[in-house]
Design a protein around this motif. Structure first.
Motif, PDB file in Angstrom:
ATOM      1  N   LEU A  40      15.483  23.209  -6.838  1.00  0.00           N
ATOM      2  CA  LEU A  40      13.940  23.275  -6.836  1.00  0.00           C
ATOM      3  C   LEU A  40      13.729  24.799  -6.682  1.00  0.00           C
ATOM      4  CD1 LEU A  40      12.710  20.270  -5.103  1.00  0.00           C
ATOM      5  CD2 LEU A  40      12.855  20.688  -7.388  1.00  0.00           C
ATOM      6  N   ARG A  41      14.678  25.551  -6.154  1.00  0.00           N
ATOM      7  CA  ARG A  41      14.558  26.950  -5.774  1.00  0.00           C
ATOM      8  C   ARG A  41      15.888  27.477  -5.411  1.00  0.00           C
ATOM      9  NH1 ARG A  41      12.117  24.228  -2.280  1.00  0.00           N
ATOM     10  NH2 ARG A  41      12.917  24.457  -0.023  1.00  0.00           N
ATOM     11  N   ASP A  42      16.111  28.661  -5.946  1.00  0.00           N
ATOM     12  CA  ASP A  42      17.410  29.488  -5.658  1.00  0.00           C
ATOM     13  C   ASP A  42      17.839  29.997  -4.409  1.00  0.00           C
ATOM     14  OD1 ASP A  42      18.160  28.795  -8.469  1.00  0.00           O
ATOM     15  OD2 ASP A  42      17.363  30.762  -9.056  1.00  0.00           O
ATOM     16  N   LEU A  43      16.642  30.278  -3.650  1.00  0.00           N
ATOM     17  CA  LEU A  43      16.781  31.055  -2.368  1.00  0.00           C
ATOM     18  C   LEU A  43      16.285  29.988  -1.441  1.00  0.00           C
ATOM     19  CD1 LEU A  43      17.593  33.559  -0.829  1.00  0.00           C
ATOM     20  CD2 LEU A  43      15.319  34.360  -1.449  1.00  0.00           C
ATOM     21  N   ILE A  44      16.917  29.781  -0.416  1.00  0.00           N
ATOM     22  CA  ILE A  44      16.194  28.733   0.683  1.00  0.00           C
ATOM     23  C   ILE A  44      16.537  29.100   1.908  1.00  0.00           C
ATOM     24  CG2 ILE A  44      16.695  26.604  -0.792  1.00  0.00           C
ATOM     25  CD1 ILE A  44      19.194  25.890   0.763  1.00  0.00           C
ATOM     26  N   THR A  45      15.743  28.784   3.014  1.00  0.00           N
ATOM     27  CA  THR A  45      15.912  28.822   4.403  1.00  0.00           C
ATOM     28  C   THR A  45      17.228  28.056   4.536  1.00  0.00           C
ATOM     29  OG1 THR A  45      14.502  27.231   4.928  1.00  0.00           O
ATOM     30  CG2 THR A  45      13.750  29.294   4.836  1.00  0.00           C
ATOM     31  N   PRO A  46      18.077  28.543   5.596  1.00  0.00           N
ATOM     32  CA  PRO A  46      19.389  27.725   6.013  1.00  0.00           C
ATOM     33  C   PRO A  46      18.777  26.245   6.284  1.00  0.00           C
ATOM     34  CG  PRO A  46      19.193  29.879   6.968  1.00  0.00           C
ATOM     35  CD  PRO A  46      18.194  29.584   6.276  1.00  0.00           C
ATOM     36  N   ASP A  47      19.526  25.347   5.677  1.00  0.00           N
ATOM     37  CA  ASP A  47      19.336  23.995   5.680  1.00  0.00           C
ATOM     38  C   ASP A  47      20.642  22.979   5.663  1.00  0.00           C
ATOM     39  OD1 ASP A  47      18.257  21.152   5.303  1.00  0.00           O
ATOM     40  OD2 ASP A  47      16.458  21.885   4.234  1.00  0.00           O
ATOM     41  N   GLU A  48      20.867  22.433   6.559  1.00  0.00           N
ATOM     42  CA  GLU A  48      21.987  21.184   6.590  1.00  0.00           C
ATOM     43  C   GLU A  48      22.008  20.404   5.576  1.00  0.00           C
ATOM     44  OE1 GLU A  48      25.785  20.462   8.569  1.00  0.00           O
ATOM     45  OE2 GLU A  48      24.262  22.169   8.910  1.00  0.00           O
ATOM     46  N   ARG A  49      20.977  20.067   5.090  1.00  0.00           N
ATOM     47  CA  ARG A  49      21.072  19.007   4.078  1.00  0.00           C
ATOM     48  C   ARG A  49      21.514  19.814   2.612  1.00  0.00           C
ATOM     49  NH1 ARG A  49      14.667  17.728   4.849  1.00  0.00           N
ATOM     50  NH2 ARG A  49      14.986  20.049   5.060  1.00  0.00           N
ATOM     51  N   ALA A  50      21.294  21.029   2.567  1.00  0.00           N
ATOM     52  CA  ALA A  50      21.922  21.474   1.314  1.00  0.00           C
ATOM     53  C   ALA A  50      23.626  21.656   1.424  1.00  0.00           C
ATOM     54  CB  ALA A  50      21.705  23.229   1.342  1.00  0.00           C
ATOM     55  N   LEU A  51      24.024  21.880   2.828  1.00  0.00           N
ATOM     56  CA  LEU A  51      25.494  21.636   2.955  1.00  0.00           C
ATOM     57  C   LEU A  51      26.026  20.242   2.595  1.00  0.00           C
ATOM     58  CD1 LEU A  51      25.964  23.952   5.803  1.00  0.00           C
ATOM     59  CD2 LEU A  51      26.580  24.547   3.436  1.00  0.00           C
ATOM     60  N   ASP A  52      25.141  19.368   2.991  1.00  0.00           N
ATOM     61  CA  ASP A  52      25.441  17.815   3.014  1.00  0.00           C
ATOM     62  C   ASP A  52      25.527  17.553   1.416  1.00  0.00           C
ATOM     63  OD1 ASP A  52      25.462  17.642   5.655  1.00  0.00           O
ATOM     64  OD2 ASP A  52      23.534  16.748   5.997  1.00  0.00           O
TER      65      ASP A  52
END
Length: 75
Positions: A40-52
């Protein structure tokens, strides 16, 4: 001091459209009109769900980076 951010991308050549990422992190990923994942966006705040999502992708098509360092999928 600079805030930490991550970048996330989907390799469309690898993506098979399983929807795992959109199911795990609908606020970060969606399936587009072609049935492939897209952030949805290229730059995100650190988010464990992105790693999952990167870890769960059956095609290993999701990449998460902090600065220039690849942090997802995790080994």
């Amino acid at each position: 001091m600079r805030a930490v951010s991550w970048t996330t991308e989907v390799d469309r050549g690898l993506c098979m459209g399983s929807g795992m990422c959109a199911g795990l992190a609908p606020e970060l990923y969606r399936l587009d009109d072609e049935g492939r994942a897209a952030p949805l966006r290229d730059l995100i705040t650190p988010d464990e769900r992105a790693l999952d999502a990167a870890d769960s992708c059956p095609a290993a098509a999701i990449l998460v980076r902090e600065g220039g360092q690849l942090i997802g999928p995790r080994p």
